[in-house]
Write an enzyme that holds these catalytic residues in place. Structure first.
Site, PDB file in Angstrom:
ATOM      1  N   SER A   1       4.724   2.785   7.832  1.00 57.86           N
ATOM      2  CA  SER A   1       4.423   1.588   7.041  1.00 57.86           C
ATOM      3  C   SER A   1       5.624   1.191   6.191  1.00 57.86           C
ATOM      4  CB  SER A   1       3.221   1.835   6.133  1.00 57.86           C
ATOM      5  OG  SER A   1       2.036   1.946   6.873  1.00 57.86           O
TER       6      SER A   1
ATOM      7  N   ASP B   1       0.241  -7.634   1.319  1.00 57.93           N
ATOM      8  CA  ASP B   1       0.705  -6.256   1.512  1.00 57.93           C
ATOM      9  C   ASP B   1       2.225  -6.173   1.595  1.00 57.93           C
ATOM     10  OD1 ASP B   1       0.371  -3.547   1.644  1.00 57.93           O
ATOM     11  OD2 ASP B   1      -0.055  -3.482   3.788  1.00 57.93           O
TER      12      ASP B   1
ATOM     13  N   HIS C   1       0.815  -1.219   0.000  1.00 54.25           N
ATOM     14  CA  HIS C   1       0.000   0.000   0.000  1.00 54.25           C
ATOM     15  C   HIS C   1       0.850   1.271   0.000  1.00 54.25           C
ATOM     16  CE1 HIS C   1       0.515  -0.249   4.487  1.00 54.25           C
ATOM     17  NE2 HIS C   1       0.525   1.058   4.369  1.00 54.25           N
TER      18      HIS C   1
END
Length: 387
Positions: free
Chosen positions: A235, A160, A130
């Protein structure tokens, strides 16, 4: 005389009463305790068997100095082209000449940020899908501030995980790899990333839980949960142990405010590694698939469907002409084993099937009504995600 007899009678009665009381208390000792409950028996540890606890370090600077050079900042940009038709304010002029007006083309540039971890000295780095999804431009800045060119090797939406390659930069600082499978609840961990774009930041916490699934974040989940602060921009960054070794890739948080509330999740490196190797080898992740849907058997479900026992996964759907259908699997079947392994829930079943390459023969066992069944199913390639 009468007084003497009265005293003699009283003394005799008192003596007899005391004697009777002694006899009763001797025979029924519980009366002394006024029916009090017994004292609780505590499970006290034997001093000789107690685990010797070593004090933790006063500083984790050594661990950070080992891992921090391997954590990079990732900046992405998405360019959207918008077309706008010019119009006259006067409706008559618009009607007469509107079609002759040129279109105005405008490009909008949306930027976002994240983090990544250098895994090999020749420049392969891990981040989240993402972080780079849909990006037209990807820029990576090393911990020393040096900006480098990168190329996208591959990305897997269902886990992911994404892999980038830093171009033309020899002898990069690859992070030491730890064993994420050996992490225990209570172990100290550190999260390194670029929260809110302020620059490389380190936060500390513990492993709050392992093996977290059914969170609805990814299709394939097996998260390490931590209370180390993870914020937007973290992230793809590193989750390391107290020795500076990589054990996970920071991925997501549960938050009502958008900031850290002590519930963060990281993909264990042991899971990310297998995906990374597939992406490097072929640019994609290939998983096995049986074309079935299922849900965990609960007591209520077992009672409602008259199932044999409260175990296994109930098959709720079978895709027509899919691998399961071709092997005569049916809705209502209860799967208890795949290749001799007993999945505890539907997530584990899906993971077992996905781990086997397409074309593998899977021996699926379970219950059909009150009878046992075993079928050999030839898996096919899992279709692309529709999430």
């Amino acid at each position: 005389m009468r007084i003497g007899k009265l005293l003699s009678f009283l003394l005799t009665s008192i003596t007899a009463g005391i004697a009777a009381a002694i006899v009763i208390l001797f025979l029924v000792p519980g009366l002394l305790q006024n029916n009090k409950p017994p004292e609780p028996e505590l499970n006290r540890s034997d001093a000789e068997e107690q685990i010797t606890r070593q004090p933790g370090p006063f500083s984790y600077a050594d661990a950070v100095s080992i891992a921090a050079p391997s954590v990079v900042n990732i900046f992405t940009a998405t360019i959207t082209t918008e077309r706008q038709t010019l119009r006259f304010r006067d409706p008559i002029l618009q009607h007469l000449f509107g079609d002759s007006l040129p279109e105005k083309i405008r490009q909008r540039r949306d930027t976002s940020l994240g983090s990544g971890v250098i895994i090999t000295k020749d420049g392969y780095l891990l981040t989240n899908h993402h972080v780079i999804d849909g990006a037209d431009e990807i820029k990576v800045v090393l911990a020393n501030g040096h900006s480098v060119n990168v190329s996208l090797i591959g990305s897997d939406e269902e886990s992911d995980v994404a892999v980038l390659k830093i171009d033309d930069e020899p002898n990069l600082p690859a992070i030491p790899i730890g064993d994420s499978d050996t992490q225990r609840v209570g172990d100290v961990v550190l999260a390194i990333g670029n929260p809110f774009g302020v620059g490389q930041t380190v936060t500390m916490g513990i492993v709050s839980a392992t093996g977290r699934t059914h969170l609805g974040i990814n299709t394939f989940e097996n998260f390490i949960q931590t209370d180390a602060a993870i914020n937007p921009g973290n992230s793809g960054g590193a989750l390391i142990n107290a020795r500076g070794e990589l054990i996970g890739v920071n991925t997501a948080i549960f938050s009502k405010s958008g900031g850290s509330q002590g519930i963060g999740f990281a993909i264990p490196f042991d899971l990310a590694e297998g995906i990374m190797r597939q992406l490097i080898a072929s640019g994609q992740v290939v998983r096995g698939w049986l074309g079935i849907q299922g849900q965990d058997v609960t007591e209520k479900l077992a009672e409602a469907f008259g199932l044999h026992a409260v175990e296994g996964i109930l098959v709720t759907g079978v895709l027509e002409d899919g691998p399961g259908s071709l092997a005569d699997m049916r809705p209502g079947d209860v799967i208890t084993e795949v290749n001799g392994v007993r999945p505890h829930n539907s997530h584990e079943l899906m993971q077992l099937i996905a781990n086997e390459p397409p074309g593998s023969v899977l021996k699926v066992s379970g219950w059909r009504g009150n009878a046992e069944f075993t079928v050999d199913v030839i898996s096919q390639e899992r279709p692309p995600s529709t999430r």
